[in-house]
Write a protein that holds these residues in place. Structure first.
Motif, PDB file in Angstrom:
ATOM      1  N   LYS A  48      -2.322 -11.429  23.271  1.00  0.00           N
ATOM      2  CA  LYS A  48      -3.730 -11.051  23.298  1.00  0.00           C
ATOM      3  C   LYS A  48      -4.583 -12.278  23.586  1.00  0.00           C
ATOM      4  CE  LYS A  48      -3.910 -11.391  18.284  1.00  0.00           C
ATOM      5  NZ  LYS A  48      -4.113 -10.705  17.041  1.00  0.00           N
ATOM      6  N   GLU A  49      -5.716 -12.027  24.210  1.00  0.00           N
ATOM      7  CA  GLU A  49      -6.654 -13.107  24.500  1.00  0.00           C
ATOM      8  C   GLU A  49      -7.492 -13.358  23.258  1.00  0.00           C
ATOM      9  OE1 GLU A  49      -8.994 -12.651  27.999  1.00  0.00           O
ATOM     10  OE2 GLU A  49      -7.250 -12.471  29.308  1.00  0.00           O
ATOM     11  N   THR A  51     -10.555 -16.076  21.553  1.00  0.00           N
ATOM     12  CA  THR A  51     -11.568 -17.097  21.839  1.00  0.00           C
ATOM     13  C   THR A  51     -11.494 -18.153  20.760  1.00  0.00           C
ATOM     14  OG1 THR A  51     -12.968 -15.403  22.842  1.00  0.00           O
ATOM     15  CG2 THR A  51     -14.026 -17.477  22.229  1.00  0.00           C
ATOM     16  N   THR A  61     -11.165 -19.403  26.094  1.00  0.00           N
ATOM     17  CA  THR A  61     -10.308 -18.235  25.906  1.00  0.00           C
ATOM     18  C   THR A  61      -8.878 -18.620  26.255  1.00  0.00           C
ATOM     19  OG1 THR A  61     -12.141 -16.806  26.521  1.00  0.00           O
ATOM     20  CG2 THR A  61      -9.956 -15.833  26.550  1.00  0.00           C
ATOM     21  N   LEU A  63      -4.528 -17.305  25.772  1.00  0.00           N
ATOM     22  CA  LEU A  63      -3.629 -16.174  25.553  1.00  0.00           C
ATOM     23  C   LEU A  63      -2.672 -16.541  24.425  1.00  0.00           C
ATOM     24  CD1 LEU A  63      -2.741 -13.384  26.649  1.00  0.00           C
ATOM     25  CD2 LEU A  63      -1.119 -14.616  28.102  1.00  0.00           C
ATOM     26  N   GLU A  82       0.039 -20.620  22.160  1.00  0.00           N
ATOM     27  CA  GLU A  82      -1.159 -20.341  22.953  1.00  0.00           C
ATOM     28  C   GLU A  82      -1.041 -21.019  24.308  1.00  0.00           C
ATOM     29  OE1 GLU A  82      -4.349 -21.614  20.440  1.00  0.00           O
ATOM     30  OE2 GLU A  82      -4.209 -19.836  19.177  1.00  0.00           O
ATOM     31  N   SER A  84      -2.636 -20.760  28.687  1.00  0.00           N
ATOM     32  CA  SER A  84      -3.816 -20.384  29.457  1.00  0.00           C
ATOM     33  C   SER A  84      -3.759 -18.898  29.815  1.00  0.00           C
ATOM     34  CB  SER A  84      -3.931 -21.236  30.716  1.00  0.00           C
ATOM     35  OG  SER A  84      -2.865 -20.966  31.583  1.00  0.00           O
ATOM     36  N   THR A  85      -4.923 -18.351  30.084  1.00  0.00           N
ATOM     37  CA  THR A  85      -5.015 -16.910  30.324  1.00  0.00           C
ATOM     38  C   THR A  85      -4.362 -16.489  31.641  1.00  0.00           C
ATOM     39  OG1 THR A  85      -7.210 -17.247  31.262  1.00  0.00           O
ATOM     40  CG2 THR A  85      -7.088 -16.594  28.942  1.00  0.00           C
TER      41      THR A  85
END
Length: 153
Positions: A48-49, A51, A61, A63, A82, A84-85
């Motif tokens: 899930k993304e 912030t 933001t 991922l 975590e 990058s998106t």
């Protein structure tokens, strides 16, 4: 050598020393993974993304990838990393993970390393060795080189 020049040199040595300590701490984590790290295929349990609040109120933001795996000894672990998106989720439902056995929250997606810290640490070591060399030249100088320069002028 005047006092301002010596103060500037001291500041550079201090900056290199602080950078050496900071990058050394980050590099130590990479060393832990290099020495004790194990690789395993983990089951992807979620992504899930989120912030994140950064310095000075900045937000970003990322991922958050959640996964579950079993250690070589049989212990089951559920952890996350975590990225990058723009990271693409694998279609087969499993992700390669690197972990440190028997240490909670010490896992990461395979290849998610911080090699920049290692390279900066090596650069700081070179800077520190050069600074030590220059200081040893200054300490061992008996003043004869400065006397020669004065005589020529």
């Amino acid at each position: 050598m005047d006092q301002d020049e010596e103060l500037a040199k001291f500041k550079w040595i201090l900056i290199v020393g602080i950078a050496l300590i900071m990058t050394g701490c980050y590099s130590l984590n990479e060393l832990r993974y290099a020495v004790w790290g194990k690789s395993v295929e983990a089951k992807l349990t979620g992504a899930k993304e989120v912030t994140k609040q950064g310095r000075r109120g900045r937000t970003s933001t990322v991922l958050r990838v959640e996964y579950q795996f079993s250690e070589a000894g049989g212990a089951s672990r559920s952890e996350n990393d975590e990225v990058s998106t723009d990271w693409t989720l694998p279609s087969n439902g499993s992700v390669p993970v690197q972990y440190i056995p028997s240490v909670e929250h010490a896992s990461r997606l395979q290849g998610h390393s911080n090699m920049l810290a290692v390279y900066l640490f090596l650069a700081c070591i070179v800077g520190a060795v050069y600074a030590i060399y220059k200081v040893s030249l200054y300490v061992n100088d008996d003043g004869s080189s400065s006397k020669k320069k004065r005589r020529r002028n």
